[in-house]
Design a protein around this motif. Structure first.
Motif, PDB file in Angstrom:
ATOM      1  N   ASN A   1      -6.907   1.625   4.106  1.00 28.97           N
ATOM      2  CA  ASN A   1      -6.777   0.229   3.692  1.00 28.97           C
ATOM      3  C   ASN A   1      -5.453  -0.414   4.109  1.00 28.97           C
ATOM      4  N   GLY A   2      -4.369   0.357   4.121  1.00 33.88           N
ATOM      5  CA  GLY A   2      -3.090  -0.185   4.586  1.00 33.88           C
ATOM      6  C   GLY A   2      -3.150  -0.559   6.061  1.00 33.88           C
ATOM      7  N   ASP A   3      -3.818   0.272   6.838  1.00 39.45           N
ATOM      8  CA  ASP A   3      -4.013   0.007   8.268  1.00 39.45           C
ATOM      9  C   ASP A   3      -4.877  -1.250   8.457  1.00 39.45           C
ATOM     10  N   ALA A   4      -5.959  -1.334   7.699  1.00 42.83           N
ATOM     11  CA  ALA A   4      -6.846  -2.505   7.783  1.00 42.83           C
ATOM     12  C   ALA A   4      -6.072  -3.782   7.446  1.00 42.83           C
ATOM     13  N   PHE A   5      -5.291  -3.716   6.372  1.00 40.38           N
ATOM     14  CA  PHE A   5      -4.489  -4.874   5.984  1.00 40.38           C
ATOM     15  C   PHE A   5      -3.490  -5.235   7.076  1.00 40.38           C
ATOM     16  N   ARG A   6      -2.792  -4.242   7.620  1.00 35.26           N
ATOM     17  CA  ARG A   6      -1.759  -4.507   8.629  1.00 35.26           C
ATOM     18  C   ARG A   6      -2.351  -5.232   9.844  1.00 35.26           C
ATOM     19  N   HIS A   7      -3.483  -4.763  10.326  1.00 38.86           N
ATOM     20  CA  HIS A   7      -4.123  -5.406  11.478  1.00 38.86           C
ATOM     21  C   HIS A   7      -4.621  -6.805  11.126  1.00 38.86           C
ATOM     22  N   MET A   8      -5.254  -6.934   9.980  1.00 39.46           N
ATOM     23  CA  MET A   8      -5.758  -8.240   9.558  1.00 39.46           C
ATOM     24  C   MET A   8      -4.607  -9.219   9.371  1.00 39.46           C
ATOM     25  N   TYR A   9      -3.541  -8.788   8.707  1.00 43.34           N
ATOM     26  CA  TYR A   9      -2.409  -9.666   8.419  1.00 43.34           C
ATOM     27  C   TYR A   9      -1.648 -10.023   9.695  1.00 43.34           C
TER      28      TYR A   9
ATOM     29  N   ILE B   1     -11.868   3.844   8.233  1.00 37.43           N
ATOM     30  CA  ILE B   1     -12.600   5.035   8.637  1.00 37.43           C
ATOM     31  C   ILE B   1     -12.549   6.028   7.486  1.00 37.43           C
ATOM     32  N   SER B   2     -13.710   6.457   7.066  1.00 36.65           N
ATOM     33  CA  SER B   2     -13.818   7.449   5.989  1.00 36.65           C
ATOM     34  C   SER B   2     -14.902   8.444   6.378  1.00 36.65           C
ATOM     35  N   GLY B   3     -14.551   9.720   6.358  1.00 34.81           N
ATOM     36  CA  GLY B   3     -15.526  10.752   6.711  1.00 34.81           C
ATOM     37  C   GLY B   3     -16.056  10.605   8.122  1.00 34.81           C
ATOM     38  N   GLY B   4     -15.245  10.059   9.015  1.00 32.99           N
ATOM     39  CA  GLY B   4     -15.646   9.902  10.401  1.00 32.99           C
ATOM     40  C   GLY B   4     -16.523   8.692  10.679  1.00 32.99           C
ATOM     41  N   SER B   5     -16.739   7.866   9.648  1.00 32.82           N
ATOM     42  CA  SER B   5     -17.586   6.677   9.806  1.00 32.82           C
ATOM     43  C   SER B   5     -16.808   5.416   9.483  1.00 32.82           C
ATOM     44  N   LEU B   6     -17.244   4.321  10.066  1.00 27.53           N
ATOM     45  CA  LEU B   6     -16.668   3.019   9.776  1.00 27.53           C
ATOM     46  C   LEU B   6     -17.326   2.489   8.510  1.00 27.53           C
ATOM     47  N   VAL B   7     -16.512   2.180   7.487  1.00 29.05           N
ATOM     48  CA  VAL B   7     -17.038   1.719   6.208  1.00 29.05           C
ATOM     49  C   VAL B   7     -16.226   0.499   5.735  1.00 29.05           C
ATOM     50  N   GLN B   8     -16.728  -0.167   4.708  1.00 26.25           N
ATOM     51  CA  GLN B   8     -16.011  -1.316   4.150  1.00 26.25           C
ATOM     52  C   GLN B   8     -14.702  -0.861   3.498  1.00 26.25           C
ATOM     53  N   SER B   9     -13.711  -1.714   3.599  1.00 27.99           N
ATOM     54  CA  SER B   9     -12.433  -1.452   2.963  1.00 27.99           C
ATOM     55  C   SER B   9     -12.583  -1.516   1.437  1.00 27.99           C
ATOM     56  N   THR B  10     -11.596  -0.937   0.758  1.00 26.29           N
ATOM     57  CA  THR B  10     -11.614  -0.875  -0.710  1.00 26.29           C
ATOM     58  C   THR B  10     -10.211  -1.178  -1.239  1.00 26.29           C
ATOM     59  N   LYS B  11     -10.019  -0.980  -2.525  1.00 29.87           N
ATOM     60  CA  LYS B  11      -8.708  -1.157  -3.144  1.00 29.87           C
ATOM     61  C   LYS B  11      -7.869   0.134  -3.102  1.00 29.87           C
ATOM     62  N   ALA B  12      -8.420   1.209  -2.616  1.00 32.85           N
ATOM     63  CA  ALA B  12      -7.719   2.498  -2.609  1.00 32.85           C
ATOM     64  C   ALA B  12      -6.369   2.391  -1.915  1.00 32.85           C
ATOM     65  N   GLY B  13      -5.348   2.913  -2.556  1.00 37.94           N
ATOM     66  CA  GLY B  13      -4.019   2.948  -1.980  1.00 37.94           C
ATOM     67  C   GLY B  13      -3.164   1.718  -2.294  1.00 37.94           C
ATOM     68  N   GLU B  14      -3.729   0.732  -2.997  1.00 40.46           N
ATOM     69  CA  GLU B  14      -2.956  -0.468  -3.318  1.00 40.46           C
ATOM     70  C   GLU B  14      -1.833  -0.135  -4.289  1.00 40.46           C
ATOM     71  N   LYS B  15      -0.672  -0.748  -4.080  1.00 40.54           N
ATOM     72  CA  LYS B  15       0.421  -0.694  -5.054  1.00 40.54           C
ATOM     73  C   LYS B  15       0.291  -1.931  -5.926  1.00 40.54           C
ATOM     74  N   ASN B  16       0.862  -1.872  -7.118  1.00 35.02           N
ATOM     75  CA  ASN B  16       0.821  -3.038  -8.000  1.00 35.02           C
ATOM     76  C   ASN B  16       1.761  -4.114  -7.567  1.00 35.02           C
TER      77      ASN B  16
ATOM     78  N   TYR C   1       0.838  -1.204   0.000  1.00 36.15           N
ATOM     79  CA  TYR C   1       0.000   0.000   0.000  1.00 36.15           C
ATOM     80  C   TYR C   1       0.867   1.247   0.000  1.00 36.15           C
ATOM     81  N   GLU C   2       0.303   2.321  -0.521  1.00 38.78           N
ATOM     82  CA  GLU C   2       0.977   3.612  -0.487  1.00 38.78           C
ATOM     83  C   GLU C   2       1.305   3.964   0.955  1.00 38.78           C
ATOM     84  N   GLY C   3       2.362   4.716   1.147  1.00 37.33           N
ATOM     85  CA  GLY C   3       2.799   5.074   2.489  1.00 37.33           C
ATOM     86  C   GLY C   3       2.139   6.299   3.079  1.00 37.33           C
ATOM     87  N   SER C   4       1.151   6.870   2.407  1.00 40.08           N
ATOM     88  CA  SER C   4       0.523   8.090   2.898  1.00 40.08           C
ATOM     89  C   SER C   4      -0.223   7.846   4.208  1.00 40.08           C
ATOM     90  N   GLU C   5      -0.341   8.891   4.994  1.00 38.72           N
ATOM     91  CA  GLU C   5      -1.055   8.831   6.275  1.00 38.72           C
ATOM     92  C   GLU C   5      -2.497   8.358   6.064  1.00 38.72           C
TER      93      GLU C   5
END
Length: 186
Positions: free
Chosen positions: A93-101, A171-186, A82-86
């Motif tokens: 999504n990077g945070d979600a992956f890190r915790h899940m993994y 977390i998006s817009g202050g709400s808990l939402v489903q994860s997406t592909k946003a921020g994925e690296k190839n 995942y991209e390294g952005s905050e």
């Protein structure tokens, strides 16, 4: 700051051979682990563990060493996938992956296992800064343990697909939402 060489060396040990992990984990306390070659450089040891985590480590240093190595592996994988952005690495999504993994690795390990994985994940979340972050992290931690229990492949890219398909929470817009592909690296 972070000694990448030590992190990579320890992650390789964890991935390559659990017997080596057991020998590293011969320390009987957190202080003894920190004194071992390579561990003094880790940013994840005593100054980063909360009181509940330190207690768990001292209760079972072998499991504690496994947990720390799994945390290093999960953080490294999240930064590679995942991209390294905050926005991606914190509550994204990077945070979600890190915790899940991290929880997948712990639960799937013969050194840590499901019971200790839950204890460590719960202890880790006792210091979250916001209730919504704790809820998100606990959900993603649980997903990792469930996937390990279901016999999912430990391949990082395959596990990332679960995040991309909405199986985790961000977390998006202050709400808990489903994860997406946003921020994925190839």
């Amino acid at each position: 700051m972070e000694n990448t060489g030590a992190v990579e060396r320890l992650a390789d040990i964890a991935a390559a051979n659990e017997e080596q992990l057991r020998s590293i984990a011969s320390a009987t306390s957190l202080a003894e682990l920190e004194a071992l070659d390579g561990f003094s450089d880790l940013p994840l040891i005593s100054d980063k563990l909360n009181a509940a985590e330190k207690k768990l480590f001292d209760e079972n240093p072998i499991v504690g060493a496994g947990v720390l190595l799994n945390a290093i592996s999960a953080k490294s994988a999240a930064l590679k996938l995942y991209e390294g952005s905050e926005a991606v690495q914190h509550n994204g999504n990077g945070d979600a992956f890190r915790h899940m993994y991290w929880n997948f690795l712990m639960a799937d390990s013969t050194v840590v296992g499901v019971t200790w994985a839950k204890k460590w994940a719960d202890a880790h979340e006792t210091v979250s800064s916001a209730a919504i972050e704790t809820k998100m992290d606990n959900y993603n931690n649980g997903r990792g343990r469930v996937l390990a229990g279901e016999g999912a492949s430990g391949d990082k890219k395959k596990l990332r697909e679960y995040v991309g398909k909405g199986s985790c929470r961000i977390i998006s817009g202050g709400s808990l939402v489903q994860s997406t592909k946003a921020g994925e690296k190839n």
